[in-house]
Design a protein around this motif. Structure first.
Motif, PDB file in Angstrom:
ATOM      1  N   MET A  10       0.812  -1.206   0.000  1.00 32.60           N
ATOM      2  CA  MET A  10       0.000   0.000   0.000  1.00 32.60           C
ATOM      3  C   MET A  10       0.851   1.264   0.000  1.00 32.60           C
ATOM      4  SD  MET A  10      -3.299  -0.485  -0.079  1.00 32.60           S
ATOM      5  CE  MET A  10      -4.027   0.915   0.757  1.00 32.60           C
ATOM      6  N   SER A  11       2.016   1.198   0.647  1.00 31.72           N
ATOM      7  CA  SER A  11       2.860   2.391   0.757  1.00 31.72           C
ATOM      8  C   SER A  11       3.491   2.781  -0.571  1.00 31.72           C
ATOM      9  CB  SER A  11       3.955   2.148   1.794  1.00 31.72           C
ATOM     10  OG  SER A  11       4.878   1.174   1.333  1.00 31.72           O
ATOM     11  N   LYS A  12       3.483   1.888  -1.534  1.00 33.01           N
ATOM     12  CA  LYS A  12       4.165   2.142  -2.801  1.00 33.01           C
ATOM     13  C   LYS A  12       3.226   2.622  -3.908  1.00 33.01           C
ATOM     14  CE  LYS A  12       8.248   0.601  -1.474  1.00 33.01           C
ATOM     15  NZ  LYS A  12       9.459   1.421  -1.480  1.00 33.01           N
ATOM     16  N   VAL A  13       1.911   2.443  -3.742  1.00 33.50           N
ATOM     17  CA  VAL A  13       1.002   2.763  -4.827  1.00 33.50           C
ATOM     18  C   VAL A  13       0.584   4.221  -4.767  1.00 33.50           C
ATOM     19  CG1 VAL A  13       0.150   0.419  -4.976  1.00 33.50           C
ATOM     20  CG2 VAL A  13      -1.024   2.037  -3.489  1.00 33.50           C
ATOM     21  N   ASP A  14       0.051   4.733  -5.892  1.00 34.96           N
ATOM     22  CA  ASP A  14      -0.313   6.139  -5.925  1.00 34.96           C
ATOM     23  C   ASP A  14      -1.706   6.364  -5.352  1.00 34.96           C
ATOM     24  OD1 ASP A  14      -2.281   5.713  -7.900  1.00 34.96           O
ATOM     25  OD2 ASP A  14      -0.840   6.004  -9.519  1.00 34.96           O
ATOM     26  N   TYR A  47       3.969  -9.636 -11.957  1.00 37.93           N
ATOM     27  CA  TYR A  47       4.199  -8.260 -12.424  1.00 37.93           C
ATOM     28  C   TYR A  47       3.655  -7.242 -11.424  1.00 37.93           C
ATOM     29  CZ  TYR A  47       3.452  -3.992 -15.138  1.00 37.93           C
ATOM     30  OH  TYR A  47       3.434  -2.688 -15.561  1.00 37.93           O
ATOM     31  N   ASN A  48       2.421  -7.467 -10.951  1.00 35.65           N
ATOM     32  CA  ASN A  48       1.809  -6.525 -10.017  1.00 35.65           C
ATOM     33  C   ASN A  48       2.618  -6.391  -8.727  1.00 35.65           C
ATOM     34  OD1 ASN A  48      -0.297  -6.000 -11.763  1.00 35.65           O
ATOM     35  ND2 ASN A  48      -1.730  -7.402 -10.757  1.00 35.65           N
ATOM     36  N   ILE A  49       3.101  -7.521  -8.220  1.00 34.86           N
ATOM     37  CA  ILE A  49       3.867  -7.500  -6.972  1.00 34.86           C
ATOM     38  C   ILE A  49       5.197  -6.768  -7.176  1.00 34.86           C
ATOM     39  CG2 ILE A  49       5.087  -8.955  -5.297  1.00 34.86           C
ATOM     40  CD1 ILE A  49       2.840 -11.047  -5.754  1.00 34.86           C
ATOM     41  N   ARG A  50       5.881  -7.068  -8.270  1.00 36.02           N
ATOM     42  CA  ARG A  50       7.186  -6.449  -8.533  1.00 36.02           C
ATOM     43  C   ARG A  50       7.065  -4.952  -8.793  1.00 36.02           C
ATOM     44  NH1 ARG A  50       9.979 -10.873 -12.666  1.00 36.02           N
ATOM     45  NH2 ARG A  50      10.541 -12.424 -11.063  1.00 36.02           N
ATOM     46  N   ASN A  51       5.996  -4.560  -9.445  1.00 36.63           N
ATOM     47  CA  ASN A  51       5.871  -3.170  -9.879  1.00 36.63           C
ATOM     48  C   ASN A  51       4.861  -2.368  -9.060  1.00 36.63           C
ATOM     49  OD1 ASN A  51       7.517  -3.059 -12.588  1.00 36.63           O
ATOM     50  ND2 ASN A  51       6.359  -4.986 -12.644  1.00 36.63           N
ATOM     51  N   LYS A  52       4.311  -2.997  -8.006  1.00 35.88           N
ATOM     52  CA  LYS A  52       3.347  -2.327  -7.130  1.00 35.88           C
ATOM     53  C   LYS A  52       2.166  -1.771  -7.923  1.00 35.88           C
ATOM     54  CE  LYS A  52       6.271  -3.036  -3.769  1.00 35.88           C
ATOM     55  NZ  LYS A  52       7.315  -3.741  -4.537  1.00 35.88           N
ATOM     56  N   ARG A  53       1.625  -2.614  -8.799  1.00 33.81           N
ATOM     57  CA  ARG A  53       0.476  -2.220  -9.603  1.00 33.81           C
ATOM     58  C   ARG A  53      -0.780  -2.892  -9.081  1.00 33.81           C
ATOM     59  NH1 ARG A  53       1.708   0.854 -14.054  1.00 33.81           N
ATOM     60  NH2 ARG A  53      -0.462   1.443 -13.649  1.00 33.81           N
ATOM     61  N   ALA A 113     -11.650 -14.876  -7.124  1.00 37.67           N
ATOM     62  CA  ALA A 113     -11.248 -16.249  -6.821  1.00 37.67           C
ATOM     63  C   ALA A 113      -9.886 -16.310  -6.151  1.00 37.67           C
ATOM     64  CB  ALA A 113     -11.234 -17.077  -8.104  1.00 37.67           C
ATOM     65  N   SER A 114      -9.024 -15.373  -6.495  1.00 37.91           N
ATOM     66  CA  SER A 114      -7.686 -15.327  -5.912  1.00 37.91           C
ATOM     67  C   SER A 114      -7.116 -13.935  -6.136  1.00 37.91           C
ATOM     68  CB  SER A 114      -6.781 -16.377  -6.556  1.00 37.91           C
ATOM     69  OG  SER A 114      -5.576 -16.525  -5.840  1.00 37.91           O
ATOM     70  N   SER A 115      -6.213 -13.524  -5.257  1.00 37.32           N
ATOM     71  CA  SER A 115      -5.607 -12.207  -5.399  1.00 37.32           C
ATOM     72  C   SER A 115      -4.537 -12.226  -6.488  1.00 37.32           C
ATOM     73  CB  SER A 115      -4.976 -11.770  -4.076  1.00 37.32           C
ATOM     74  OG  SER A 115      -4.244 -10.572  -4.251  1.00 37.32           O
ATOM     75  N   ILE A 116      -4.503 -11.155  -7.280  1.00 35.56           N
ATOM     76  CA  ILE A 116      -3.411 -10.987  -8.245  1.00 35.56           C
ATOM     77  C   ILE A 116      -2.521  -9.825  -7.799  1.00 35.56           C
ATOM     78  CG2 ILE A 116      -4.476 -12.068 -10.249  1.00 35.56           C
ATOM     79  CD1 ILE A 116      -5.413  -9.325 -11.179  1.00 35.56           C
ATOM     80  N   MET A 117      -2.517  -9.596  -6.453  1.00 32.29           N
ATOM     81  CA  MET A 117      -1.652  -8.570  -5.869  1.00 32.29           C
ATOM     82  C   MET A 117      -0.933  -9.052  -4.612  1.00 32.29           C
ATOM     83  SD  MET A 117      -3.890  -5.067  -6.169  1.00 32.29           S
ATOM     84  CE  MET A 117      -5.132  -5.659  -5.029  1.00 32.29           C
TER      85      MET A 117
END
Length: 371
Positions: free
Chosen positions: A6-10, A262-268, A276-280
């Motif tokens: 959360m601290s990394k996203v805009d 990708y989302n985890i690495r790039n904080k997207r 069904a499952s988190s993609i973050m």
């Protein structure tokens, strides 16, 4: 780990997450009190400037469609703290769209779901005047949205039209930054057999090429009664309907795993509907097996609170919850519909019996996840 993410996203992404969290918290309380829903989806029109073959909307003009003034009256009747989503069909097609949007924003937080083709710089400038404008969602089903070109066989100038949408999305993000607005530019992708091997590429296209703030994937719904503009009978919620079985589900799993990495690495920011499952979330094991079953496994999902969270108001004024069962017509008055016997009976069914056949692969479903 979540706090670090959360601290990394805009601010646009955080605002979108808070929006969803607030809806869930409200539904929990409303479920206990049997209170009014918070989110109201206005199906302003069932007409659309496209004719996508995979769309579930009936595209015939209704003789009893709500007028602009009737929609304005509905806005004035909603409880304090409500949220409005303007959709269709294509909502921008509706005559009086700007007046409805302005009145809604003056009172409530507002989202728009659109194909983007009718966006203009003038319209974007107008919408960004309102602080309560929270989410602009554009439907994008593959790179350059060429699936929609195929789906719209009569559309001869698709590349030119989609090029215009890309320009308007870029303008939206530029103008949003210029005026200091925090509205989220969201992209929505329906997972189809035709794009199963391209989901990660679509994700990159939406977030990197188009500079969207968030990207959501929607599995094909499992029952025609869900979020339809054609009304069904109450007993139809118990009728069995086989959900679509994807031809290459392994590719879907593989592609969405890439999306998660990708989302985890790039904080997207990204979502699945149903969730069904988190993609973050890096702490959650990725498993979407439930999304390729033809039958509903009631024991695999949490109790549903969607009727206490969100309802639809159809273009003809019919009010319906997650399933297209008319609870009454909004022209009868807000209190009469939402305190009416039909709505109470429906909520009692979902509260007491749990999920029904009409819930099969609904976007509101939340699986029970093993600890």
């Amino acid at each position: 780990m979540k706090n670090l993410f959360m601290s990394k996203v805009d601010s646009s992404q955080i605002d979108r997450q808070k929006y969803h969290e607030d809806l869930v918290k409200y539904a929990d309380k409303a479920f206990e009190k049997d209170d009014f829903p918070k989110r109201y989806c206005f199906i302003l029109t069932n007409l659309c400037n496209l004719a996508c073959t995979f769309c579930f909307q009936e595209r015939k003009k209704k003789h009893d469609a709500m007028t602009k003034d009737e929609w304005l009256d509905v806005i004035d009747s909603l409880p304090v703290g409500s949220r409005i989503t303007l959709t269709g069909g294509e909502p921008v097609v509706f005559r009086g769209f700007k007046e409805i949007f302005q009145r809604a924003c003056e009172k409530f937080e507002v989202n728009i779901i659109t194909n983007g083709i009718l966006l203009t710089e003038e319209l974007i400038n107008f919408m960004l005047q309102f602080e309560n404008f929270k989410v602009l969602s554009i439907s994008i089903d593959n790179r350059n949205n060429s699936i929609r070109k195929i789906a719209n066989l009569k559309e001869k100038n698709w590349d030119q039209k989609w090029g215009h949408v890309e320009k308007m999305m870029a303008y939206f993000q530029m103008k949003k930054k210029e005026v200091g607005h925090t509205c989220t530019l969201d992209s929505k992708t329906t997972i189809l057999d035709e794009n199963a091997k391209d989901l990660f590429d679509i994700h990159l296209y939406c977030l990197e090429d188009l500079n969207c703030d968030t990207h959501a994937f929607q599995f094909l719904k499992g029952h025609p009664i869900q979020h339809a503009d054609i009304m069904f009978k109450k007993e139809d919620i118990f009728s069995k309907h086989d959900a679509h079985i994807y031809k290459d589900f392994d590719s879907i799993v593989s592609e969405l795993k890439k999306v998660k990495v990708y989302n985890i690495r790039n904080k997207r920011w990204g979502f699945l509907h149903p969730s069904a499952s988190s993609i973050m979330d890096p702490a959650e094991e990725f498993n979407i097996d439930l999304m390729n079953k033809k039958d509903l496994d009631r024991k695999a999902f949490k109790p549903c609170k969607a009727p206490w969270q969100s309802v639809h108001i159809n273009t003809d004024g019919n009010v319906f919850p997650c399933m297209a069962i008319p609870m009454g017509n909004i022209r009868e008055g807000y209190d009469r519909v939402f305190n009416g016997q039909r709505f109470k009976e429906f909520r009692d069914i979902i509260r007491n019996e749990g999920l029904v056949e009409g819930c099969n692969r609904c976007g509101w479903l939340k699986p029970i996840k093993e600890k």
